[in-house]
Design an enzyme around this catalytic site. Structure first.
Site, mmCIF file in Angstrom:
data_model
loop_
_atom_site.group_PDB
_atom_site.id
_atom_site.type_symbol
_atom_site.label_atom_id
_atom_site.label_comp_id
_atom_site.label_asym_id
_atom_site.label_seq_id
_atom_site.Cartn_x
_atom_site.Cartn_y
_atom_site.Cartn_z
ATOM 1 N N LYS A 8 18.829 26.913 31.116
ATOM 2 C CA LYS A 8 19.416 28.252 30.977
ATOM 3 C C LYS A 8 19.731 28.461 29.506
ATOM 4 C CE LYS A 8 21.910 30.369 33.936
ATOM 5 N NZ LYS A 8 22.911 30.887 34.885
ATOM 6 N N ASP B 225 33.406 34.105 37.787
ATOM 7 C CA ASP B 225 32.292 35.013 38.075
ATOM 8 C C ASP B 225 31.602 34.593 39.370
ATOM 9 O OD1 ASP B 225 30.690 37.203 37.673
ATOM 10 O OD2 ASP B 225 29.301 36.188 36.319
#
Length: 661
Positions: A47, A146
């Site tokens: 990522k 999140d």
């Protein structure tokens, strides 16, 4: 004509190790690729944060990379089967990236896009694993910030059936990433709200703060979406959606899906209270409630399920939603509401196409039942019974099945187990930790905390103390000083350079000994003195054994060494050197002492009297005692004189002269 820009990262080699193979997904903050770890020959996920074009953001990139690196180190220490593992981190072309476990599956968002909503058993099974991962993060002091379907990965079930989600393996990703990005956004954009507004907790909107209860709220919204196929709020602008979390209570899922049992309404309601203090304290507490609801639903009888569906279908005709006008007087500039008096768009639920036919059927049933006294009496009795059942059920699920966790911290393990047994609780143990103040096998911490709400007979996780940390002094003898210092520092000890001395075996700069000695148990931070070698001494000790003491003295004096003499009985001649220390060949400094062990000579014997004996008899007596005999004048005469005289002590083997007449 559509033009697709080639991804320049495809085929790239990151840090000489990770070969980018393909792009998996692109999100708001980062892009995820599959890559091959060419060192370990395994597939991983990489990522990498998106590049930014803003000059002021590029100027602050170094600070963001540092925060991102710190977060990556924290996340890498989080090990749990439901957490996407982080293997490595680095930067490529100035952009930070994470190397993570590659999960073969789909995101929960993909599942919901395909399925729209899930069955309760599937939703609870996924929520249970999702909360287990978040609970592990909360125990480690991390807040996800999140939680949303995009960050929940659903791998293929062990059964191999993609349609069965109950046995699927669920993993949660992006722990801590939101905090690193948010810190960067705070500097660049003036405290912009960095959270997905559909799942954001009210306190994150109004105060910008997050704790484990913030994740509990977001997890409750995810559960709501899995059960209903939609999020509770929407709007034209993200800020409108965010403030609906502040102003409204999340509706019960059964108002959208009438067949859902009320236990799920209660579960979602507790998780999504607007007041953080009214929610479960962390993901572990919510996990316990989810597990209890799964058990309750599994044990529910068919009659109760049918009755609940009829009640919910009846309520569907007039859905209600509680709206509370709770709003702070001053709101942050980054979360302004629409202009005063402006409309707040909201989604209306589509009308039930079968509502009229259902209403007609219910009206006919009501006419038949209420048309007779017995029917009216039955309805009243049923209403009373249902009211009692509902009241008892509400009390049980809301209050009755809960109690408070006992105070176990500071107790010994045996005391805590006895206390838990008296309260009917089950104990589990987390990894023990060292502590300078709490004795070994005493309780350092508990989850849930004392006085927190817990299911009766629930499980309490204890963390025990290992006592003060104690370390053995590592064996660094024979190592170079720098290597020994590094090893001691890595072992949480403080190396100190001590005195040096000559050594015949080890070269200069090598550790001869430690103080305390190797293997001694000490506390972290203890000082360890290192005695170093100065190499071989400049003077070599000669071999003096067998030499007379006078000769040995002369040799030592010529080398600048000092003799230290001692005597002992020996058959060797008097003053002969029997031994020495240091041994010959050893190295010493000038002026060093050399110990000499000298002979006192053989033990003396007494000469017997042979005067007046026949000469031959005198000879036999002396020779029998080891004396050599010298006969003078007449060998056949009588002994008249002897030398040495009678009773004279002499060394063994001393000749005796006998004069015979």
């Amino acid at each position: 004509m559509d033009t697709q820009v080639a991804d320049t990262l495809l085929g790239s080699l990151l840090d000489g190790r990770y070969r980018i193979r393909g792009r998996v997904a692109r999100g708001g903050m980062a892009t995820v690729y599959t890559a091959t770890d060419e060192r370990l020959e395994r597939t991983v996920a990489v990522k990498i944060i998106h590049p930014t074009q803003a000059p002021e953001a590029r100027a602050r990139l170094a600070g963001f990379v540092e925060r991102f690196t710190d977060e990556a180190k924290t996340i890498a220490r989080l090990t749990h089967p439901n957490v996407v593992a982080v293997y490595d981190q680095g930067t490529h072309a100035g952009l930070p990236y994470l190397v993570m476990e590659y999960v073969r599956g789909r995101t929960l968002r993909d599942v919901l896009t395909e399925r729209r909503r899930l069955d309760p058993d599937e939703a609870l099974a996924i929520a249970e694993q999702m909360l287990a991962a978040i609970a592990a993060a909360h125990r480690a002091g991390l807040v996800h910030r999140d939680v949303k379907p995009e960050n929940v990965l659903v791998a293929e079930a062990p059964t191999g059936s993609p349609a069965n989600l109950v046995d699927s393996v669920v993993k949660v990703a992006d722990f801590g990433l939101a905090r690193a990005v948010e810190a960067s956004a705070d500097e660049e954009n003036g405290n912009q709200l960095m959270a997905t507004v559909a799942y954001v907790a009210p306190e994150l909107v109004t105060e910008g703060r997050a704790d484990p209860r913030t994740d509990v709220y977001s997890a409750g919204i995810v559960l709501f979406e899995m059960l209903t196929g939609r999020v509770p709020y929407d709007g034209d602008r993200p800020v409108e959606v965010a403030w609906q979390h502040v102003d409204r209570d999340v509706p019960a899922p059964s108002t959208l899906v009438p067949t859902l049992p009320t236990t799920l309404d209660d579960l979602v309601g507790r998780a999504t209270r607007r007041d953080p203090g009214a929610r479960p304290t962390d993901a572990g507490a919510l996990l316990a409630e989810v597990q209890q609801v799964r058990d309750d639903l599994g044990n529910a009888n068919s009659h109760t399920a049918v009755l609940r569906r009829v009640e919910n279908e009846t309520a569907l005709a007039q859905p209600t939603m509680v709206v509370a006008a709770v709003r702070p007087t001053e709101r942050p500039p980054w979360a302004r509401l629409p202009e005063a008096g402006g409309p707040r768009p909201h989604r209306r639920r589509a009308a039930d196409p079968e509502g009229e036919s259902l209403g007609a059927r219910l009206a006919a049933l009501r006419t038949r039942v209420m048309g007779s006294p017995r029917g009216r009496l039955a309805v009243a009795a049923a209403a009373v019974v249902l009211g009692l059942v509902a009241a008892l059920g509400g009390w049980w699920f809301g209050v009755g099945r809960y109690t408070v966790a006992p105070q176990l911290v500071s107790m010994t393990r045996a005391e805590a187990e006895a206390q838990a047994a008296r309260g009917g609780f089950t104990l589990k143990y987390a990894d023990a930790r060292y502590d300078e103040k709490v004795p070994k096998d005493s309780v350092l911490g508990q989850d849930p905390a004392s006085a927190a709400r817990i299911l009766k007979g629930g499980t309490i996780t204890l963390t025990l103390s290992l006592g003060p940390e104690q370390l053995p002094v590592p064996d660094v003898v024979g190592q170079d000083f720098e290597l020994a210092r590094t090893q001691l520092t890595d072992a949480k000890l403080v190396p100190v350079k001590g005195p040096s001395r000559y050594d015949d075996q080890l070269p200069a700069g090598v550790v001869l000994a430690t103080d305390p000695k190797v293997g001694t148990v000490v506390r972290p931070g203890a000082k360890v003195t290192l005695v170093l070698s100065k190499g071989r001494a400049p003077v070599t000790v000669p071999n003096l054994v067998g030499k007379n003491v006078n000769e040995a003295r002369g040799i030592l004096a010529g080398l600048g060494l000092k003799p230290v003499e001692s005597y002992k009985d020996s058959d060797k001649p008097k003053d002969e050197v029997l031994g020495q220390s240091p041994a010959d060949g050893a190295g010493v400094e000038k002026g060093a002492e050399v110990k000499l062990e000298l002979s006192k000579g053989p033990a003396q014997v007494v000469v017997p009297r042979v005067v007046d004996m026949p000469c031959q008899q005198a000879k036999q007596v002396l020779e029998s005692q080891g004396f050599p005999v010298n006969i003078q004048l007449n060998p056949n005469g009588v002994a008249r004189f002897q030398n040495p005289g009678e009773n004279t002590p002499v060394p063994p083997g001393t000749p005796v002269t006998v004069t015979c007449l």
